[in-house]
Write a protein that holds these residues in place. Structure first.
Motif, PDB file in Angstrom:
ATOM      1  N   GLN A 325      16.927  25.992 138.727  1.00 60.87           N
ATOM      2  CA  GLN A 325      17.990  26.606 139.522  1.00 60.87           C
ATOM      3  C   GLN A 325      19.017  25.613 140.048  1.00 60.87           C
ATOM      4  O   GLN A 325      20.217  25.833 139.936  1.00 60.87           O
ATOM      5  CB  GLN A 325      17.378  27.383 140.689  1.00 60.87           C
ATOM      6  N   SER A 326      18.585  24.538 140.619  1.00 60.20           N
ATOM      7  CA  SER A 326      19.542  23.603 141.226  1.00 60.20           C
ATOM      8  C   SER A 326      19.067  22.161 141.117  1.00 60.20           C
ATOM      9  O   SER A 326      19.201  21.392 142.062  1.00 60.20           O
ATOM     10  CB  SER A 326      19.763  23.963 142.702  1.00 60.20           C
ATOM     11  N   LYS A 328      19.293  18.979 138.373  1.00 64.63           N
ATOM     12  CA  LYS A 328      19.785  18.419 137.107  1.00 64.63           C
ATOM     13  C   LYS A 328      18.671  17.748 136.307  1.00 64.63           C
ATOM     14  O   LYS A 328      18.602  17.891 135.074  1.00 64.63           O
ATOM     15  CB  LYS A 328      20.900  17.418 137.395  1.00 64.63           C
ATOM     16  N   ARG A 331      16.610  20.239 134.512  1.00 70.74           N
ATOM     17  CA  ARG A 331      17.357  20.858 133.408  1.00 70.74           C
ATOM     18  C   ARG A 331      17.384  19.945 132.184  1.00 70.74           C
ATOM     19  O   ARG A 331      17.181  20.397 131.052  1.00 70.74           O
ATOM     20  CB  ARG A 331      18.788  21.161 133.859  1.00 70.74           C
ATOM     21  N   ASP A 370      18.820  33.609 133.458  1.00 72.08           N
ATOM     22  CA  ASP A 370      19.011  32.689 134.592  1.00 72.08           C
ATOM     23  C   ASP A 370      18.747  31.245 134.167  1.00 72.08           C
ATOM     24  O   ASP A 370      19.496  30.326 134.547  1.00 72.08           O
ATOM     25  CB  ASP A 370      18.074  33.072 135.748  1.00 72.08           C
ATOM     26  N   CYS A 371      17.671  31.055 133.406  1.00 73.47           N
ATOM     27  CA  CYS A 371      17.339  29.710 132.918  1.00 73.47           C
ATOM     28  C   CYS A 371      18.481  29.147 132.072  1.00 73.47           C
ATOM     29  O   CYS A 371      18.894  27.986 132.234  1.00 73.47           O
ATOM     30  CB  CYS A 371      16.061  29.743 132.084  1.00 73.47           C
ATOM     31  N   CYS A 374      21.657  28.243 134.057  1.00 74.79           N
ATOM     32  CA  CYS A 374      21.489  26.983 134.798  1.00 74.79           C
ATOM     33  C   CYS A 374      21.592  25.776 133.870  1.00 74.79           C
ATOM     34  O   CYS A 374      22.251  24.777 134.195  1.00 74.79           O
ATOM     35  CB  CYS A 374      20.136  26.973 135.508  1.00 74.79           C
ATOM     36  N   CYS A 375      20.944  25.862 132.728  1.00 72.19           N
ATOM     37  CA  CYS A 375      20.895  24.715 131.811  1.00 72.19           C
ATOM     38  C   CYS A 375      22.265  24.339 131.262  1.00 72.19           C
ATOM     39  O   CYS A 375      22.600  23.152 131.156  1.00 72.19           O
ATOM     40  CB  CYS A 375      19.948  25.019 130.659  1.00 72.19           C
ATOM     41  N   GLU A 377      25.057  24.224 132.395  1.00 76.30           N
ATOM     42  CA  GLU A 377      25.955  23.485 133.282  1.00 76.30           C
ATOM     43  C   GLU A 377      25.857  21.974 133.031  1.00 76.30           C
ATOM     44  O   GLU A 377      26.776  21.228 133.371  1.00 76.30           O
ATOM     45  CB  GLU A 377      25.627  23.784 134.744  1.00 76.30           C
ATOM     46  N   HIS A 414      29.337  29.833 133.139  1.00 74.66           N
ATOM     47  CA  HIS A 414      28.700  28.579 133.556  1.00 74.66           C
ATOM     48  C   HIS A 414      28.906  27.477 132.518  1.00 74.66           C
ATOM     49  O   HIS A 414      29.145  26.318 132.875  1.00 74.66           O
ATOM     50  CB  HIS A 414      27.203  28.805 133.782  1.00 74.66           C
TER      51      HIS A 414
END
Length: 608
Positions: A325-326, A328, A331, A370-371, A374-375, A377, A414
């Motif tokens: 989620q947040s 780096k 990810r 969602d995964c 997030c990735c 980004e 994103h």
């Protein structure tokens, strides 16, 4: 000497009493027992109708005859003596039907009642520090005893199975702690937290499952703890390598077994609880064993479940979404394990098919999107996204899918604002994505607001990241001006709608600010900003940014915008750019500084 007749006739001065042995008056040894019957005789009557009793007067005895006569009932006192006033009366006979009185004082009855309640478990034990210390000692003893018996009788499980049952019971008894957060710190200091976590490595998986269930309960958001109490326990668990031990259990539990399947759920529950504190994201995500298991689990289908998605598969996807989620680092680690490619493969089945509504599969798909959002980004993950034709997959979903449409648009938004934005922007144009994106823009009145906001974000990113003079940028600008600037007209209309909505919110906020002093107003600053964002502040700024880009890029667009927005239209855009510049953090990241430079360049163009 008192006669037999007197004994039977005269009442005792002290009231009723127990019937005594008639021979007691002639015997040197008093007796409270009734005479023993011999030779089949009856104390009531003989064959000749007379009452008889055997008496002893030394060396000889003879039968004493008592003549029959009618006795008044009130003159005869026989049977048990009435209980004294301090004795408690009881209704009915006792077990053998002998007595009508209990013969127990009120004080004795209270003691008996207390004991009975205590034996039945009705007396609530006080959960405090002494209780915890006693429990801790018993807990450690049970652990040591089981370990000793296991080592001594390794080849004979029957010799230590009883100790494991005792240990299991002791573990379950610790669940009371979840209602007493004030004891968490002492629980940790006594070493119980470490001992408990250590049992996750127990050879008996049932013990490990019991520990997982207990840890889930102790760390649950509904437990009676403060934030500090909760953190005290969780940090102690992490220091005891709880994540590694939980991950090792995921590897050895067989979900074909119902008990083990439940155990996997409890393990994931503990991990989710730990991740509720974002400070633990990297500590948990850094465990390769866990990340690898989660990735493998979302790939594994549940044959007998609806949509082939069972509870644990869905839960694994949810844990992954939380980890990514947040953070780096997580990810990048996930992308290095080919996680992005796995997500694209799993999501590809939703190009034309929607998961069943309100099912585990629907939530599973949501978590996968969602995964992915997030990735993409991050630069490395976004490169994998482009290589795996993720842009093309999202465009197909925008055209053909229903439930996946909004999720796919979010992923593109994103990706177009992330670390690989230039490559993603180029690929979107090359994959004929402009027709799809602008087509949705022109039908914005028929779609949800969240979709409109993602469309605005995508258009702003295209104008920012497409290289100047490139064929892709020229094609994009042409889309804005075609059909007599209809797209620009649509953007101006959207800006007006967002402005009206935001003005209403700002008016209410200003009214509240006027009623407060400076200190109170400062405390409410974050709340007011959140309300402005909900009203569409970010989207309004993005729309004004897009219009500013068009003013800078095309003279025809400049004139059209000036007309559509009125005489002060360009001044409005100028003020918006200045406001965004003023809101920039001078000590921010390299990305923020690049944004600041872009705003300054646009401001120069708009001011001309």
């Amino acid at each position: 000497m008192t006669s037999i007749d007197d004994l039977f006739r005269k009442p005792s001065a002290g009231g009723k009493r127990k019937l005594q042995d008639p021979t007691a008056a002639f015997s040197h040894t008093p007796s409270n027992k009734s005479s023993k019957l011999t030779d089949g005789s009856s104390p009531r009557s003989s064959s000749n109708g007379t009452r008889e009793s055997s008496v002893s007067n030394g060396s000889s005895s003879k039968a004493a005859l008592v003549q029959d006569e009618v006795l008044d009932e009130e003159d005869v006192e026989a049977g048990p003596t009435l209980p004294s006033e301090d004795l408690e009366e009881e209704d009915g006979d006792d077990e053998e039907g002998r007595f009508f009185g209990g013969g127990v004082t009120k004080q004795e009855r209270e003691v008996i009642d207390y004991i009975e309640k205590n034996e039945d478990g009705d007396v609530e034990e006080k959960i405090d520090s002494p209780w915890l210390r006693r429990t801790a000692i018993n807990f450690e003893r049970k652990i040591n005893k089981n370990a000793e018996l296991r080592a001594k009788y390794e080849s004979d499980p029957m010799k230590f199975v009883g100790s494991e049952a005792d240990l299991d019971g002791e573990i379950k008894g610790l669940s009371l702690l979840s209602e007493h957060g004030e004891l968490y710190e002492e629980f940790v200091k006594l070493g119980c937290a470490g001992s408990l976590v250590g049992l996750l490595a127990h050879e008996n998986t049932d013990i490990a499952i019991a520990v997982s269930e207990l840890l889930a309960e102790l760390t649950d958001e509904d437990s009676a703890t403060t934030e500090d109490q909760w953190k005290t326990l969780v940090q102690a668990m992490i220091k005891s390598d709880v994540v590694d031990l939980l991950a090792s259990n995921l590897g050895r539990l067989d979900e074909n077994n119902e008990s083990d399947r439940s155990g996997v759920y409890h393990v994931l529950n503990v991990i989710e609880n730990i991740l509720s504190d974002t400070e633990n994201l990297e500590a948990v995500g850094s465990k390769d064993t866990l990340m690898q298991w989660l990735l493998a689990r979302i790939k594994k289908t549940d044959t007998n479940a609806r949509g082939k998605v069972g509870q644990n598969r869905q839960y694994a996807a949810e844990i992954l979404a939380i980890l990514l989620q947040s953070n780096k680092v997580n990810r990048d680690r996930f992308a290095q394990k080919e996680g992005v490619d796995a997500l694209l493969q799993l999501l590809s089945i939703y190009r034309k098919r929607d998961p069943e509504k309100d099912s585990d599969e629907e939530e599973f798909a949501e978590n996968l999107f969602d995964c992915l959002a997030c990735c993409v980004e991050e630069k490395f993950a976004s490169e994998k996204f482009v290589e795996g034709e993720g842009v093309e997959l999202c465009l197909i979903m925008l055209r053909e899918a229903r439930l996946a449409k909004a999720r796919a648009l979010r992923v593109l938004d994103h990706a177009l604002s992330g670390g690989n934005a230039v490559a993603v922007s180029m690929r979107l144009v090359d994959a004929a994505g402009l027709k799809t994106i602008f087509g949705m823009l022109m039908k914005s009145e028929k779609i949800e607001r969240i979709l409109i906001e993602h469309l605005i974000g995508i258009l702003a990113s295209l104008l920012r990241y497409l290289p100047g003079g490139s064929a892709e940028r020229i094609r994009t600008l042409a889309k804005f001006v075609e059909n007599d600037y209809e797209k620009i007209l649509k953007l101006v209309e959207l800006r007006r709608e967002y402005k009206i909505r935001l003005v209403k919110t700002d008016t209410q906020i200003q009214k509240e600010r006027d009623e407060m002093d400076a200190a109170d107003a400062e405390e409410h600053a974050d709340e007011w900003l959140s309300r402005q964002l909900d009203a569409g502040l970010f989207s309004l700024q993005a729309l004004e940014l897009i219009l500013s880009w068009l003013v800078a890029e095309d003279n025809g667009a400049r004139q059209t915008i000036a007309v559509l927005m009125g005489e002060d239209g360009l001044k409005v855009l100028e003020r918006s750019l200045r406001d965004q510049l003023d809101g920039m953090d001078s000590s921010a990241s390299a990305e923020a500084k690049a944004t600041e430079e872009m705003l300054e360049a646009l401001l120069l163009c708009v001011e001309q």
